[in-house]
Structures are given as C-alpha cells and as structure tokens.
Motif scaffolding. Sequence first.
Motif, PDB file in Angstrom:
ATOM      1  N   ARG A 142       0.825  -1.216   0.000  1.00 22.99           N
ATOM      2  CA  ARG A 142       0.000   0.000   0.000  1.00 22.99           C
ATOM      3  C   ARG A 142       0.853   1.257   0.000  1.00 22.99           C
ATOM      4  NH1 ARG A 142      -3.995  -2.477   3.249  1.00 22.99           N
ATOM      5  NH2 ARG A 142      -3.138  -1.572   5.153  1.00 22.99           N
ATOM      6  N   ASP A 174     -12.959   2.182  -2.268  1.00 30.02           N
ATOM      7  CA  ASP A 174     -13.163   3.419  -1.499  1.00 30.02           C
ATOM      8  C   ASP A 174     -12.385   3.381  -0.189  1.00 30.02           C
ATOM      9  OD1 ASP A 174     -14.781   4.504  -3.421  1.00 30.02           O
ATOM     10  OD2 ASP A 174     -16.662   3.872  -2.473  1.00 30.02           O
ATOM     11  N   GLU A 175     -12.429   2.254   0.495  1.00 34.76           N
ATOM     12  CA  GLU A 175     -11.666   2.103   1.738  1.00 34.76           C
ATOM     13  C   GLU A 175     -10.176   2.210   1.455  1.00 34.76           C
ATOM     14  OE1 GLU A 175     -10.849  -1.194   5.278  1.00 34.76           O
ATOM     15  OE2 GLU A 175     -12.277  -1.633   3.663  1.00 34.76           O
ATOM     16  N   ARG A 177      -8.713   3.839  -1.041  1.00 35.56           N
ATOM     17  CA  ARG A 177      -8.370   5.247  -1.341  1.00 35.56           C
ATOM     18  C   ARG A 177      -8.166   6.047  -0.055  1.00 35.56           C
ATOM     19  NH1 ARG A 177      -9.178   6.847  -6.637  1.00 35.56           N
ATOM     20  NH2 ARG A 177     -10.473   5.447  -7.917  1.00 35.56           N
ATOM     21  N   SER A 178      -9.025   5.820   0.928  1.00 32.59           N
ATOM     22  CA  SER A 178      -8.900   6.530   2.195  1.00 32.59           C
ATOM     23  C   SER A 178      -7.592   6.175   2.891  1.00 32.59           C
ATOM     24  CB  SER A 178     -10.091   6.175   3.091  1.00 32.59           C
ATOM     25  OG  SER A 178      -9.970   6.807   4.345  1.00 32.59           O
ATOM     26  N   LEU A 179      -7.218   4.893   2.869  1.00 35.92           N
ATOM     27  CA  LEU A 179      -5.955   4.464   3.474  1.00 35.92           C
ATOM     28  C   LEU A 179      -4.764   5.076   2.747  1.00 35.92           C
ATOM     29  CD1 LEU A 179      -6.751   0.686   4.085  1.00 35.92           C
ATOM     30  CD2 LEU A 179      -6.447   2.455   5.833  1.00 35.92           C
ATOM     31  N   ASP A 181      -4.671   7.917   1.152  1.00 34.69           N
ATOM     32  CA  ASP A 181      -4.582   9.334   1.537  1.00 34.69           C
ATOM     33  C   ASP A 181      -3.892   9.489   2.890  1.00 34.69           C
ATOM     34  OD1 ASP A 181      -5.853  10.107  -0.784  1.00 34.69           O
ATOM     35  OD2 ASP A 181      -7.842  10.259   0.145  1.00 34.69           O
ATOM     36  N   ASP A 182      -4.238   8.603   3.828  1.00 34.55           N
ATOM     37  CA  ASP A 182      -3.625   8.653   5.158  1.00 34.55           C
ATOM     38  C   ASP A 182      -2.122   8.377   5.075  1.00 34.55           C
ATOM     39  OD1 ASP A 182      -6.063   9.204   6.307  1.00 34.55           O
ATOM     40  OD2 ASP A 182      -6.447   7.131   6.924  1.00 34.55           O
TER      41      ASP A 182
END
Length: 253
Positions: A142, A174-175, A177-179, A181-182
């Motif tokens: 990731r 979607d999950e 993408r959020s990870l 970004d973090d």
Amino acid sequence: MNQSVIKALRLLQYFSLETPKLSLADIARYSGLTKPTAYRLLKSLEEEGFLTRNDHNPDDKDYMLGLRLFELGNIVAEGMELRKIALPYMERLRNEMNEVVHLVILDRKEAVYVERVETDQPVKLFTRIGLRTPLYAGSAPRLLLAFMKESEREQILNEMKIAPFTESTVKSIDELRSLLDDIKANGYSVSYGEFVPGTLGMSVPIKNHTATVIASLTVVIPGDNFSEEKKSEMISQLQFIANEISRKCGYCL
C-alpha cells in the motif's frame, strides 16, 4: 514481438514453490496449449538449460526449473544496487528491534519482496524473497501504491479487483483510497493481520536522488497488542534507517 518466444517464457511462470514440478499435461492444461505445442516449447527451454527433467527415473518425467535460471537470478540480484545498499542497514534494524525486516519494491503493478532479514524469534510468516503480492494488501504494497504518480495510481485502482486474504484485508476501493490518503499524509503505512492474522506490519518509504519513492522498508511483528506510543517509537526507528538508506541512494533530506 516473437509470439513463440513469449509463449515459451510464459510457461516458466507456472512453476512456483508450491508447484516446483509440472508434467507436460499440467503445463498444457495451465497454458491452454495443445500437448504437441507445449512439448515443442518445453523442449527448447530444456535444451537452453531453463528447464530440466529427471531422466534417471522413468516414473518421474516432470519438468523443473533449470540451473540457467539460477545463474541469471544471481546476476539480477547482484545487479540490484538498492539491495546491496539496504542490507547492512536492515541487519542493523533487525539487531535493534529483533524483528523480521523486508525490502519491497514495485514491479509490473505488484509488490515484490527483494530482501529479507530474519530474526531468532519463532515467527511464521508467508513472505519470502521473490514473493509478489497485490498492491492493496499489507503495509509495504500500500505504501508503494500511495506514493506512485497519481495518474499511474488511478489507472491501477480503476483496474483493481480486491480478493481478501484474511478478515482484516481491505474490502473496497473506497476504503483503499482513504488508506492511501492517510499514508501520503503521515509518511508511513501500517497494517494489521492482512496476510497472517495476529501480525503488525509497518512500512516507510526509501527515496532516490529525485525524491521518488523506490522501495519500502518494512518490519513485521507478531502480536497485535501495541500501544500507540510503542508503534510511534518503532516507526521513528524505521524512518531513521530508511533516511540513511535514502541518503546512500542520492536523496538529499
């Protein structure tokens, strides 16, 4: 492109640690080729040393990877400057933390484990040098995906199909993408039991002289009961060592 060469080389991809020996029928079935076509390609690979058979045992005529691939693999390994630069720092990190340390790079839309430093702890992990994994699962894959060029990352995400390894594996794009970004915001990646339940993976980037992320430095730890303070300390250790490796690769902090 020479289609015969491509077909022959693709046959080598059906061999793995789980299937080190394959019969003519196996290879024909996996590849969708007729047995005569598969045999002709296998014979050429055998003559050049890329495959071998045990002709001394009439009951075992299966094909196996040949020593020529071992020779070429060693040439590739020796030529990987990053691997040679990182290894002593990985050993230092292992000595400080007494945990398994990995070096992971991006290749053809997959994460590849190119170096591993063992620990004396009895930890059973799925990883090995040469292992390829999808980019959605685990801290190292990731991290590599997060720091790709945006256009390349979006192309991969649009084509990606997620298949879970454990209950902890990310469930949706979607999950994911959020990870991602973090990870970009924090500068590190963490995962919990996504390949092996009850393990914690932590990864930080290694950069080259253009500030491009070229690898992930990763530690995998058994257990999942870690305080935020302890994780923060370990990530700081990882980042310090990764920065040292990056400097050796020409990166100016």
